[in-house]
Motif scaffolding. Structure first.
Motif, PDB file in Angstrom:
ATOM      1  N   TYR A  22       0.835  -1.205   0.000  1.00  0.00           N
ATOM      2  CA  TYR A  22       0.000   0.000   0.000  1.00  0.00           C
ATOM      3  C   TYR A  22       0.870   1.256   0.000  1.00  0.00           C
ATOM      4  O   TYR A  22       0.602   2.206  -0.757  1.00  0.00           O
TER       5      TYR A  22
ATOM      6  N   TYR B 202       0.870   4.066  -3.087  1.00  0.00           N
ATOM      7  CA  TYR B 202       0.582   5.489  -2.898  1.00  0.00           C
ATOM      8  C   TYR B 202       1.819   6.364  -3.087  1.00  0.00           C
ATOM      9  O   TYR B 202       1.707   7.514  -3.545  1.00  0.00           O
TER      10      TYR B 202
ATOM     11  N   ARG C 213       2.008   9.347  -5.832  1.00  0.00           N
ATOM     12  CA  ARG C 213       2.453  10.720  -5.580  1.00  0.00           C
ATOM     13  C   ARG C 213       3.500  11.157  -6.614  1.00  0.00           C
ATOM     14  O   ARG C 213       3.433  12.271  -7.147  1.00  0.00           O
TER      15      ARG C 213
ATOM     16  N   ALA D 220      -2.957   5.904   2.384  1.00  0.00           N
ATOM     17  CA  ALA D 220      -4.105   6.419   1.642  1.00  0.00           C
ATOM     18  C   ALA D 220      -4.404   7.880   1.966  1.00  0.00           C
ATOM     19  O   ALA D 220      -4.518   8.720   1.062  1.00  0.00           O
TER      20      ALA D 220
ATOM     21  N   PHE E 184      -1.758  10.393   0.816  1.00  0.00           N
ATOM     22  CA  PHE E 184      -1.823  10.678  -0.617  1.00  0.00           C
ATOM     23  C   PHE E 184      -2.993  11.597  -0.940  1.00  0.00           C
ATOM     24  O   PHE E 184      -2.852  12.552  -1.723  1.00  0.00           O
TER      25      PHE E 184
ATOM     26  N   PHE F 189      -7.002   4.414  -8.904  1.00  0.00           N
ATOM     27  CA  PHE F 189      -6.513   3.540  -7.846  1.00  0.00           C
ATOM     28  C   PHE F 189      -7.591   2.515  -7.501  1.00  0.00           C
ATOM     29  O   PHE F 189      -8.760   2.871  -7.349  1.00  0.00           O
TER      30      PHE F 189
END
Length: 271
Positions: free
Chosen positions: A55, A59, A63, A127, A130, A199
């Motif tokens: 994860y 993310y 970015r 999460a 981001f 996503f």
């Protein structure tokens, strides 16, 4: 005396055999519990550091790609920049709901709607950081989920609870009655926005993957390999998803025995 002994023995044997028969009839063969087969999947998702790392990786990559895409975006661009994210197993962690069924099976009703109404799901690693970063860069955020429209209020409260930005009814696009897939909602956003990144934890979170067979899904992924990590960011979900649905030809009403047979059919071994 010998005859009497034989008679006693025959009576005892009869009782024993009858007892075995009654016990077998009473117990029967227990219904196949497929939830137990999900134990390792849920355990991996919840306890492995690898899941969390994936994860963060997704993310972090998002970015970097967002910075790159915004930097190269023409100043004369008419459409506003946006990112589109799934919610469940992309932003919010619903694995406790999966754990419930592993531990309790079908004995105690606990539907997805019951879980959603609690509104207590926690955010997945990376999460919120981001989302806040995208918000600070002036990017519109759209949450497109196949939760029912009736769950919008509960969904909004849960997203607000974990600190997600731009949580309003216009930016939370849930599944409408009779709607299949997310394509209509993606197209709705693309009318007013340039969607820079998508996503999700399911290929159905991206265009072109709905309803494909197991082999077709793999073939499509291979054809579009260059999009992953650049336009499409995928997160791990071994607990449920269209990958499982494809195994059943998307017919979840099949019996547990048939599902078990199909699961084992798709296992690959060296011959």
């Amino acid at each position: 005396m010998i005859r009497k002994t034989k008679w006693v023995v025959l009576v005892l044997v009869g009782f024993l055999l009858n007892g075995v028969s009654v016990k077998a009839e009473t117990q029967g063969s227990p219904s196949l519990n497929l939830y137990e087969q999900n134990t390792m999947s849920v355990l991996w998702f919840q306890s492995s550091a690898e899941a969390k790392a994936l994860y963060y990786q997704g993310y972090n990559l998002g970015r970097m790609r967002l910075d790159e895409l915004l930097k190269n975006r023409p100043k004369t661009a008419v459409l506003k920049p946006a990112v589109v994210l799934d919610i469940d197993e992309t932003i919010l962690d619903n694995s406790p709901h999966q754990s419930w069924f592993v531990l309790h099976g079908q004995g105690i009703p606990f539907s997805w709607n019951d879980w959603f109404n609690r509104g207590t799901a926690k955010a997945l690693p990376g999460a919120i950081e981001f989302l806040q970063y995208a918000n600070a860069r002036g990017v519109d955020i759209y949450y497109i989920s196949n939760r029912d429209e009736a769950q919008k209020e509960a969904t909004a409260k849960n997203l607000q609870l974990v600190g997600a930005p731009q949580v309003n009814y216009e930016h939370i696009l849930l599944q409408q009655p009779g709607e299949k897939g997310k394509e209509t909602r993606r197209q709705y956003v693309s009318k007013t926005h340039e969607i820079l990144l998508y996503f999700g934890d399911n290929l159905g979170d991206f265009s072109g993957f709905d309803g494909l067979t197991v082999s077709e899904r793999t073939s499509e992924v291979n054809k579009r390999r260059d999009e992953f990590g650049r336009k499409l960011i995928v997160f791990p979900n071994p607990m449920y998803g269209d990958w499982e649905g494809a195994i059943y030809d998307y017919n979840y009403r099949k019996s547990n025995e048939e599902k078990d047979r199909l699961r084992k059919k798709f296992l690959q071994i060296h011959r």
